[in-house]
Design a protein around this motif. Structure first.
Motif, PDB file in Angstrom:
ATOM      1  N   GLU A   1       0.905  -1.098  -0.050  1.00  0.00           N
ATOM      2  CA  GLU A   1       0.291  -0.275   0.376  1.00  0.00           C
ATOM      3  C   GLU A   1       1.124   1.482  -0.663  1.00  0.00           C
ATOM      4  OE1 GLU A   1      -2.683   0.000   3.381  1.00  0.00           O
ATOM      5  OE2 GLU A   1      -3.491  -1.671   2.410  1.00  0.00           O
ATOM      6  N   PHE A   2       0.855   2.322  -0.793  1.00  0.00           N
ATOM      7  CA  PHE A   2       1.650   3.665  -1.317  1.00  0.00           C
ATOM      8  C   PHE A   2       1.162   4.330   0.420  1.00  0.00           C
ATOM      9  CE2 PHE A   2       1.468   7.977  -2.414  1.00  0.00           C
ATOM     10  CZ  PHE A   2       2.611   7.873  -2.073  1.00  0.00           C
ATOM     11  N   ASN A   3       2.412   5.046   1.037  1.00  0.00           N
ATOM     12  CA  ASN A   3       2.305   5.528   2.263  1.00  0.00           C
ATOM     13  C   ASN A   3       2.228   7.044   1.433  1.00  0.00           C
ATOM     14  OD1 ASN A   3       2.610   3.178   4.499  1.00  0.00           O
ATOM     15  ND2 ASN A   3       4.020   2.843   3.870  1.00  0.00           N
ATOM     16  N   VAL A   4       1.278   7.698   2.418  1.00  0.00           N
ATOM     17  CA  VAL A   4       1.282   8.876   1.933  1.00  0.00           C
ATOM     18  C   VAL A   4       2.395   9.670   2.550  1.00  0.00           C
ATOM     19  CG1 VAL A   4      -0.714   9.378   0.451  1.00  0.00           C
ATOM     20  CG2 VAL A   4      -0.651   9.367   3.506  1.00  0.00           C
ATOM     21  N   TRP A   5       3.721  10.767   2.327  1.00  0.00           N
ATOM     22  CA  TRP A   5       3.476  12.155   3.034  1.00  0.00           C
ATOM     23  C   TRP A   5       3.725  13.279   2.738  1.00  0.00           C
ATOM     24  CZ3 TRP A   5       7.118  13.484  -1.083  1.00  0.00           C
ATOM     25  CH2 TRP A   5       7.235  12.827  -2.139  1.00  0.00           C
ATOM     26  N   PRO A   6       3.947  13.638   3.439  1.00  0.00           N
ATOM     27  CA  PRO A   6       3.581  15.342   2.797  1.00  0.00           C
ATOM     28  C   PRO A   6       4.349  16.214   2.105  1.00  0.00           C
ATOM     29  CG  PRO A   6       4.247  14.890   4.801  1.00  0.00           C
ATOM     30  CD  PRO A   6       4.665  14.225   4.942  1.00  0.00           C
ATOM     31  N   GLY A   7       3.332  16.873   0.947  1.00  0.00           N
ATOM     32  CA  GLY A   7       3.870  17.036  -0.518  1.00  0.00           C
ATOM     33  C   GLY A   7       3.973  15.463  -1.110  1.00  0.00           C
ATOM     34  N   VAL A   8       3.962  14.965  -1.426  1.00  0.00           N
ATOM     35  CA  VAL A   8       3.496  13.841  -2.456  1.00  0.00           C
ATOM     36  C   VAL A   8       2.142  14.195  -3.248  1.00  0.00           C
ATOM     37  CG1 VAL A   8       2.630  12.299  -1.720  1.00  0.00           C
ATOM     38  CG2 VAL A   8       4.149  11.540  -3.320  1.00  0.00           C
ATOM     39  N   GLY A   9       3.059  13.652  -4.730  1.00  0.00           N
ATOM     40  CA  GLY A   9       2.351  13.625  -5.806  1.00  0.00           C
ATOM     41  C   GLY A   9       1.070  12.640  -5.997  1.00  0.00           C
ATOM     42  N   TYR A  10       1.269  11.345  -5.083  1.00  0.00           N
ATOM     43  CA  TYR A  10       0.497  10.098  -5.841  1.00  0.00           C
ATOM     44  C   TYR A  10      -0.667  10.475  -4.559  1.00  0.00           C
ATOM     45  CZ  TYR A  10       4.206   9.450  -8.500  1.00  0.00           C
ATOM     46  OH  TYR A  10       5.124   9.969 -10.236  1.00  0.00           O
ATOM     47  N   GLU A  11      -1.467   9.107  -5.302  1.00  0.00           N
ATOM     48  CA  GLU A  11      -2.422   8.755  -3.728  1.00  0.00           C
ATOM     49  C   GLU A  11      -2.469   7.025  -4.186  1.00  0.00           C
ATOM     50  OE1 GLU A  11      -6.521  10.257  -4.216  1.00  0.00           O
ATOM     51  OE2 GLU A  11      -5.540  11.427  -5.884  1.00  0.00           O
ATOM     52  N   PRO A  12      -2.942   6.719  -2.570  1.00  0.00           N
ATOM     53  CA  PRO A  12      -2.792   5.105  -2.387  1.00  0.00           C
ATOM     54  C   PRO A  12      -4.178   4.819  -4.077  1.00  0.00           C
ATOM     55  CG  PRO A  12      -3.433   5.989  -0.678  1.00  0.00           C
ATOM     56  CD  PRO A  12      -2.907   7.538  -1.422  1.00  0.00           C
ATOM     57  N   SER A  13      -4.340   3.471  -4.315  1.00  0.00           N
ATOM     58  CA  SER A  13      -4.915   2.210  -4.963  1.00  0.00           C
ATOM     59  C   SER A  13      -6.079   2.498  -3.822  1.00  0.00           C
ATOM     60  CB  SER A  13      -4.304   1.471  -5.600  1.00  0.00           C
ATOM     61  OG  SER A  13      -3.393   1.728  -6.269  1.00  0.00           O
ATOM     62  N   ASN A  14      -7.855   2.649  -4.982  1.00  0.00           N
ATOM     63  CA  ASN A  14      -8.690   2.311  -4.405  1.00  0.00           C
ATOM     64  C   ASN A  14      -8.811   0.616  -4.072  1.00  0.00           C
ATOM     65  OD1 ASN A  14      -9.772   4.847  -4.786  1.00  0.00           O
ATOM     66  ND2 ASN A  14     -10.592   4.021  -6.548  1.00  0.00           N
ATOM     67  N   LYS A  15      -9.569   0.884  -2.433  1.00  0.00           N
ATOM     68  CA  LYS A  15      -9.673  -0.941  -1.998  1.00  0.00           C
ATOM     69  C   LYS A  15     -10.005  -1.630  -2.420  1.00  0.00           C
ATOM     70  CE  LYS A  15     -10.596  -3.554   1.555  1.00  0.00           C
ATOM     71  NZ  LYS A  15     -11.424  -4.786   1.042  1.00  0.00           N
ATOM     72  N   ASP A  16     -10.322  -1.553  -3.878  1.00  0.00           N
ATOM     73  CA  ASP A  16     -11.023  -2.253  -5.372  1.00  0.00           C
ATOM     74  C   ASP A  16     -10.214  -2.715  -6.015  1.00  0.00           C
ATOM     75  OD1 ASP A  16     -13.443  -2.348  -3.446  1.00  0.00           O
ATOM     76  OD2 ASP A  16     -14.701  -1.190  -5.562  1.00  0.00           O
ATOM     77  N   THR A  17      -9.369  -1.334  -6.222  1.00  0.00           N
ATOM     78  CA  THR A  17      -8.783  -1.331  -7.226  1.00  0.00           C
ATOM     79  C   THR A  17      -7.642  -2.528  -6.637  1.00  0.00           C
ATOM     80  OG1 THR A  17      -8.951   0.709  -7.433  1.00  0.00           O
ATOM     81  CG2 THR A  17      -6.614  -0.363  -9.107  1.00  0.00           C
ATOM     82  N   VAL A  18      -7.179  -2.574  -5.283  1.00  0.00           N
ATOM     83  CA  VAL A  18      -5.931  -2.999  -4.427  1.00  0.00           C
ATOM     84  C   VAL A  18      -6.468  -4.591  -4.644  1.00  0.00           C
ATOM     85  CG1 VAL A  18      -4.810  -3.508  -2.654  1.00  0.00           C
ATOM     86  CG2 VAL A  18      -4.834  -1.666  -3.604  1.00  0.00           C
ATOM     87  N   ASP A  19      -7.722  -4.810  -4.144  1.00  0.00           N
ATOM     88  CA  ASP A  19      -8.732  -6.058  -4.246  1.00  0.00           C
ATOM     89  C   ASP A  19      -8.135  -7.167  -5.730  1.00  0.00           C
ATOM     90  OD1 ASP A  19      -8.747  -6.340  -1.716  1.00  0.00           O
ATOM     91  OD2 ASP A  19     -10.671  -6.053  -2.576  1.00  0.00           O
ATOM     92  N   LYS A  20      -9.271  -5.936  -7.127  1.00  0.00           N
ATOM     93  CA  LYS A  20      -8.635  -6.801  -8.044  1.00  0.00           C
ATOM     94  C   LYS A  20      -6.977  -7.483  -8.608  1.00  0.00           C
ATOM     95  CE  LYS A  20     -11.547  -5.599 -12.252  1.00  0.00           C
ATOM     96  NZ  LYS A  20     -11.749  -4.089 -13.207  1.00  0.00           N
ATOM     97  N   PHE A  21      -6.191  -6.421  -8.238  1.00  0.00           N
ATOM     98  CA  PHE A  21      -4.661  -6.190  -8.772  1.00  0.00           C
ATOM     99  C   PHE A  21      -4.716  -7.890  -8.005  1.00  0.00           C
ATOM    100  CE2 PHE A  21      -0.516  -5.598  -9.372  1.00  0.00           C
ATOM    101  CZ  PHE A  21      -0.672  -5.178 -10.160  1.00  0.00           C
ATOM    102  N   PHE A  22      -4.851  -7.343  -6.349  1.00  0.00           N
ATOM    103  CA  PHE A  22      -4.284  -8.921  -6.020  1.00  0.00           C
ATOM    104  C   PHE A  22      -4.962 -10.426  -6.498  1.00  0.00           C
ATOM    105  CE2 PHE A  22      -4.619 -11.746  -2.345  1.00  0.00           C
ATOM    106  CZ  PHE A  22      -3.908 -11.745  -2.101  1.00  0.00           C
ATOM    107  N   LYS A  23      -6.288 -10.353  -6.943  1.00  0.00           N
ATOM    108  CA  LYS A  23      -7.316 -11.557  -7.489  1.00  0.00           C
ATOM    109  C   LYS A  23      -6.486 -11.462  -8.617  1.00  0.00           C
ATOM    110  CE  LYS A  23     -10.746 -11.575  -4.889  1.00  0.00           C
ATOM    111  NZ  LYS A  23     -11.997 -10.188  -4.661  1.00  0.00           N
TER     112      LYS A  23
END
Ligand code: SAH
Length: 360
Positions: free
Chosen positions: A299-321
């Motif tokens: 899971e992507f860990n956010v930090w101050p000023g970063v330009g990315y977001e973590p994937s949605n839970k559904d997307t993560v589940d789908k990718f995993f499957k």
């Protein structure tokens, strides 16, 4: 005049033996015996006062006290997360700062150690990447991260609390190869810390030539921070990919796996709309077919000023499957220590390279 002392934690076992043999004119048997004793006091019992070493002559104690520095690096700050993760900020002798993180799983855990102050890689999603590279850590500074964690966790008993060590803190271990290799030799030695290569993982962003060298020399587990299934995406988020392309990287990891008979851990941080699509998952499966490996989705860990977001839970589940249904081994790593900025990719210290004007 101040005499510069050797730092004990820079010495490999054979170097200690040679030192004792030269300083006291000892034969092979005697220098081995003395080296064993001292090594055990320091690396099995955690002692750092020469005065507390038993059955050692006064002459040897005096020599060690005058010539060798056993002092630990100082802890500047200790932060504990609600989930039990502990982060230590260490102040090095030159006042540079570096971080070490303990991640508990029940009564035991994993120690995440740093190999450099700062980092040159500049991976776009990594907090350490926003810090300028300051310098490589010395062997002793790498080894001492483990000793300090063992002191703080009172981990000098026969049952180890710190079971596994990962070189996944600040920096690129393969850009500090010789000191990393030396530190692993010290950690491996079974008279002392006794971490077998299977308990140690070195993580690399992909320094292809060094991977081949490490396959024959250091023999630990290897993690590759892959994070993308093709060069186009990888180049956008990891500048090192401009130099070392995925195909060569995978080929060198495949050799590593064959030489050491170990699967490679592929690390893959899921970034929303960057590398988390269905087609990315399918491309990744093709790559995974090229080497013995296990995939670690992070899971992507956010930090101050970063330009990315973590994937949605559904997307993560789908990718995993998708990966799982292909028959490959895949795990999903939950973050730990996020509240203290101690999770993967969140480490950063205030150390800045001096005389910036002189650096290219
Ligand atoms: N330079 C080495 C060692 C650092 S390991 C390497 O790249 O492998 C740190 C791990 O955390 C790497 O896999 C890195 O890509 C990952 N990471 C970096 N930033 C992250 C973030 N914000 N969230 C989750 N993982 C991250």
């Amino acid at each position: 005049m101040k005499i510069e002392k050797n730092i004990f934690y820079d010495l490999e076992y054979e170097e200690l033996k040679a030192y004792l043999s030269n300083s006291f004119n000892l034969d092979e048997k005697k220098s081995s015996m003395r080296a064993n004793q001292i090594w055990k006091f320091v690396y099995k019992k955690g002692l750092m006062q020469v005065g507390s070493f038993l059955n050692i002559s006064n002459a040897l104690k005096e020599n060690l006290e005058n010539k060798i520095d056993f002092d630990r690096i100082k802890i500047s700050e200790e932060k504990k997360s609600v989930d039990g993760t502990i982060k230590w900020l260490l102040k090095l002798k030159d006042n540079n700062l570096v971080e070490t993180v303990y991640i508990p799983f029940g009564k035991t855990g994993t120690l995440c150690i740093s190999s450099q102050v700062g980092c040159t890689l500049n991976c776009k999603f990594c907090h350490t990447g926003t810090q300028m590279m300051v310098r490589n850590l010395d062997t002793n500074e790498i080894v001492q991260q483990l000793l300090i964690a063992k002191d703080r966790l009172t981990d000098w008993g026969s049952e180890k609390k710190i079971r596994n060590i990962v070189y996944m803190g600040m920096g690129e271990p393969f850009y500090n190869y010789s000191n990393v290799k030396k530190s692993i030799n010290i950690l491996n030695n079974n008279f002392g810390l006794d971490y077998s290569p299977g308990r140690i993982t070195v993580s690399t962003a992909g320094v292809t030539p060094q991977i081949l060298e490490a396959a024959n020399e250091i023999k630990t587990c290897l993690a590759l921070s892959l994070h993308a299934p093709n060069d186009e995406i990888r180049e956008k988020i990891m500048p090192i990919n401009k130099k070392y392309k995925i195909a060569d990287l995978i080929a060198s990891c495949s050799s590593y796996a064959k030489i050491n008979n170990e699967k490679i851990f592929l690390e893959y941080v899921l970034l929303k709309n960057i590398n988390d699509s269905e087609s990315c998952a399918k491309e990744l499966i093709k790559l995974m077919g090229k080497l013995p490996c296990k995939l670690n989705l992070i899971e992507f860990n956010v930090w101050p000023g970063v330009g990315y977001e973590p994937s949605n839970k559904d997307t993560v589940d789908k990718f995993f499957k998708i990966i799982k249904s292909s028959g490959h081994i895949v795990t999903l790593r939950k973050s730990k220590g996020e509240d203290i900025l101690g999770a993967c990719g969140q480490l950063k210290t205030e150390s800045e390279r001096k005389k910036r004007g002189l650096i290219n």
